[in-house]
Write a protein that holds these residues in place. Structure first.
Motif, PDB file in Angstrom:
ATOM      1  N   HIS A 178       0.824  -1.210  -0.027  1.00 29.37           N
ATOM      2  CA  HIS A 178       0.194   0.001  -0.003  1.00 29.37           C
ATOM      3  C   HIS A 178       0.958   1.350   0.026  1.00 29.37           C
ATOM      4  O   HIS A 178       0.203   2.458   0.160  1.00 29.37           O
ATOM      5  CB  HIS A 178      -1.005  -0.186   1.136  1.00 29.37           C
ATOM      6  CG  HIS A 178      -1.531  -1.225   1.316  1.00 29.37           C
ATOM      7  ND1 HIS A 178      -2.851  -1.630   0.499  1.00 29.37           N
ATOM      8  CD2 HIS A 178      -1.467  -2.334   2.055  1.00 29.37           C
ATOM      9  CE1 HIS A 178      -3.252  -2.712   0.648  1.00 29.37           C
ATOM     10  NE2 HIS A 178      -2.609  -3.029   1.745  1.00 29.37           N
TER      11      HIS A 178
ATOM     12  N   ARG B 295      -1.372   4.242   1.406  1.00 25.23           N
ATOM     13  CA  ARG B 295      -2.974   4.320   1.387  1.00 25.23           C
ATOM     14  C   ARG B 295      -3.523   3.443   2.410  1.00 25.23           C
ATOM     15  O   ARG B 295      -3.029   2.178   2.314  1.00 25.23           O
ATOM     16  CB  ARG B 295      -3.355   3.840  -0.126  1.00 25.23           C
ATOM     17  CG  ARG B 295      -4.737   4.189  -0.510  1.00 25.23           C
ATOM     18  CD  ARG B 295      -4.932   4.016  -1.915  1.00 25.23           C
ATOM     19  NE  ARG B 295      -4.267   5.121  -2.544  1.00 25.23           N
ATOM     20  CZ  ARG B 295      -3.166   4.927  -3.427  1.00 25.23           C
ATOM     21  NH1 ARG B 295      -2.863   3.884  -3.605  1.00 25.23           N
ATOM     22  NH2 ARG B 295      -2.911   5.978  -4.114  1.00 25.23           N
ATOM     23  N   ALA B 296      -4.409   3.766   3.292  1.00 26.15           N
ATOM     24  CA  ALA B 296      -4.916   2.868   4.366  1.00 26.15           C
ATOM     25  C   ALA B 296      -5.667   1.694   3.738  1.00 26.15           C
ATOM     26  O   ALA B 296      -6.474   1.861   2.678  1.00 26.15           O
ATOM     27  CB  ALA B 296      -5.539   3.653   5.150  1.00 26.15           C
ATOM     28  N   TRP B 297      -5.472   0.421   4.477  1.00 29.02           N
ATOM     29  CA  TRP B 297      -5.991  -0.814   3.958  1.00 29.02           C
ATOM     30  C   TRP B 297      -7.143  -1.083   5.199  1.00 29.02           C
ATOM     31  O   TRP B 297      -6.839  -0.758   6.305  1.00 29.02           O
ATOM     32  CB  TRP B 297      -5.224  -1.740   3.361  1.00 29.02           C
ATOM     33  CG  TRP B 297      -4.396  -2.156   4.668  1.00 29.02           C
ATOM     34  CD1 TRP B 297      -4.519  -3.265   5.445  1.00 29.02           C
ATOM     35  CD2 TRP B 297      -3.008  -1.533   5.169  1.00 29.02           C
ATOM     36  NE1 TRP B 297      -3.360  -3.253   6.222  1.00 29.02           N
ATOM     37  CE2 TRP B 297      -2.681  -2.282   5.993  1.00 29.02           C
ATOM     38  CE3 TRP B 297      -2.550  -0.280   4.414  1.00 29.02           C
ATOM     39  CZ2 TRP B 297      -1.301  -1.876   6.720  1.00 29.02           C
ATOM     40  CZ3 TRP B 297      -1.270  -0.032   5.245  1.00 29.02           C
ATOM     41  CH2 TRP B 297      -0.830  -0.601   6.263  1.00 29.02           C
TER      42      TRP B 297
ATOM     43  N   VAL C 232      -6.728   3.671  10.649  1.00 28.27           N
ATOM     44  CA  VAL C 232      -7.126   4.903   9.695  1.00 28.27           C
ATOM     45  C   VAL C 232      -7.978   4.123   8.669  1.00 28.27           C
ATOM     46  O   VAL C 232      -7.975   3.184   8.261  1.00 28.27           O
ATOM     47  CB  VAL C 232      -5.807   5.166   8.888  1.00 28.27           C
ATOM     48  CG1 VAL C 232      -6.225   6.435   7.801  1.00 28.27           C
ATOM     49  CG2 VAL C 232      -4.831   6.110   9.901  1.00 28.27           C
ATOM     50  N   PRO C 233      -9.069   4.890   8.539  1.00 26.31           N
ATOM     51  CA  PRO C 233     -10.062   4.413   7.560  1.00 26.31           C
ATOM     52  C   PRO C 233      -9.760   3.904   6.228  1.00 26.31           C
ATOM     53  O   PRO C 233      -8.829   4.787   5.668  1.00 26.31           O
ATOM     54  CB  PRO C 233     -11.222   5.533   7.211  1.00 26.31           C
ATOM     55  CG  PRO C 233     -11.060   6.318   8.605  1.00 26.31           C
ATOM     56  CD  PRO C 233      -9.356   6.285   9.132  1.00 26.31           C
TER      57      PRO C 233
ATOM     58  N   GLY D 240      -8.555   3.617   2.543  1.00 23.46           N
ATOM     59  CA  GLY D 240      -8.565   4.593   1.303  1.00 23.46           C
ATOM     60  C   GLY D 240      -8.106   6.008   1.698  1.00 23.46           C
ATOM     61  O   GLY D 240      -7.822   6.674   0.801  1.00 23.46           O
ATOM     62  N   TRP D 241      -8.213   6.053   3.147  1.00 27.00           N
ATOM     63  CA  TRP D 241      -7.332   7.615   3.568  1.00 27.00           C
ATOM     64  C   TRP D 241      -6.053   7.329   3.454  1.00 27.00           C
ATOM     65  O   TRP D 241      -5.083   6.283   3.132  1.00 27.00           O
ATOM     66  CB  TRP D 241      -7.704   7.671   4.864  1.00 27.00           C
ATOM     67  CG  TRP D 241      -9.239   8.064   5.040  1.00 27.00           C
ATOM     68  CD1 TRP D 241     -10.058   7.929   4.604  1.00 27.00           C
ATOM     69  CD2 TRP D 241      -9.620   9.188   6.149  1.00 27.00           C
ATOM     70  NE1 TRP D 241     -11.305   8.335   5.114  1.00 27.00           N
ATOM     71  CE2 TRP D 241     -10.980   9.267   6.094  1.00 27.00           C
ATOM     72  CE3 TRP D 241      -8.859   9.946   7.072  1.00 27.00           C
ATOM     73  CZ2 TRP D 241     -11.739  10.375   6.744  1.00 27.00           C
ATOM     74  CZ3 TRP D 241      -9.647  10.690   7.563  1.00 27.00           C
ATOM     75  CH2 TRP D 241     -11.004  10.921   7.823  1.00 27.00           C
ATOM     76  N   GLY D 242      -5.122   8.480   3.723  1.00 21.48           N
ATOM     77  CA  GLY D 242      -3.750   8.242   3.678  1.00 21.48           C
ATOM     78  C   GLY D 242      -3.083   8.222   5.028  1.00 21.48           C
ATOM     79  O   GLY D 242      -3.709   8.446   6.308  1.00 21.48           O
ATOM     80  N   ILE D 243      -2.018   7.378   4.972  1.00 21.68           N
ATOM     81  CA  ILE D 243      -1.167   7.404   6.571  1.00 21.68           C
ATOM     82  C   ILE D 243       0.094   8.036   6.169  1.00 21.68           C
ATOM     83  O   ILE D 243       0.743   7.564   5.179  1.00 21.68           O
ATOM     84  CB  ILE D 243      -1.124   5.983   6.780  1.00 21.68           C
ATOM     85  CG1 ILE D 243      -2.566   5.121   6.860  1.00 21.68           C
ATOM     86  CG2 ILE D 243      -0.152   5.812   8.107  1.00 21.68           C
ATOM     87  CD1 ILE D 243      -2.238   3.678   7.091  1.00 21.68           C
TER      88      ILE D 243
END
Length: 92
Positions: free
Chosen positions: A46, A67-69, A76-77, A79-82
């Motif tokens: 990711h 990208r969050a999984w 982290v939800p 689709g959001w960024g980490i």
């Protein structure tokens, strides 16, 4: 002079030292090892980017963007960024 470049597997030990310096300063809950650095930052499907700050051959910091999984360890939800930014405390 600090050079910014893409992290590679040979940086894992220095990246672990960056996070362990943060741990020793009391600003991180747990120490890390090369295996965790590799898993979290260098072998992640990711990953968008992982960049190191290299000062004369020594990694003094790094930033990871992924990208969050679903079920990620950061809560982290999907689709959001980490974004993780880590700087060694002895950088002058």
């Amino acid at each position: 002079m600090i050079e910014f470049r893409t992290a590679d597997p040979t940086d894992a030990e220095d990246m672990a030292e960056v996070q362990n310096a943060i741990y020793r300063a009391g600003l991180r809950a747990n120490p890390v090892d090369v295996a965790l650095i590799t898993e979290r930052y260098l072998d992640v499907e990711h990953t968008v980017a992982c960049t190191v700050a290299d000062r004369d051959g020594r990694i003094v910091g790094f930033q990871s963007v992924k990208r969050a999984w679903p079920g990620n360890p950061y809560d982290v939800p999907a689709g959001w960024g980490i974004i993780g930014t880590h700087i060694h405390g002895c950088v002058q």
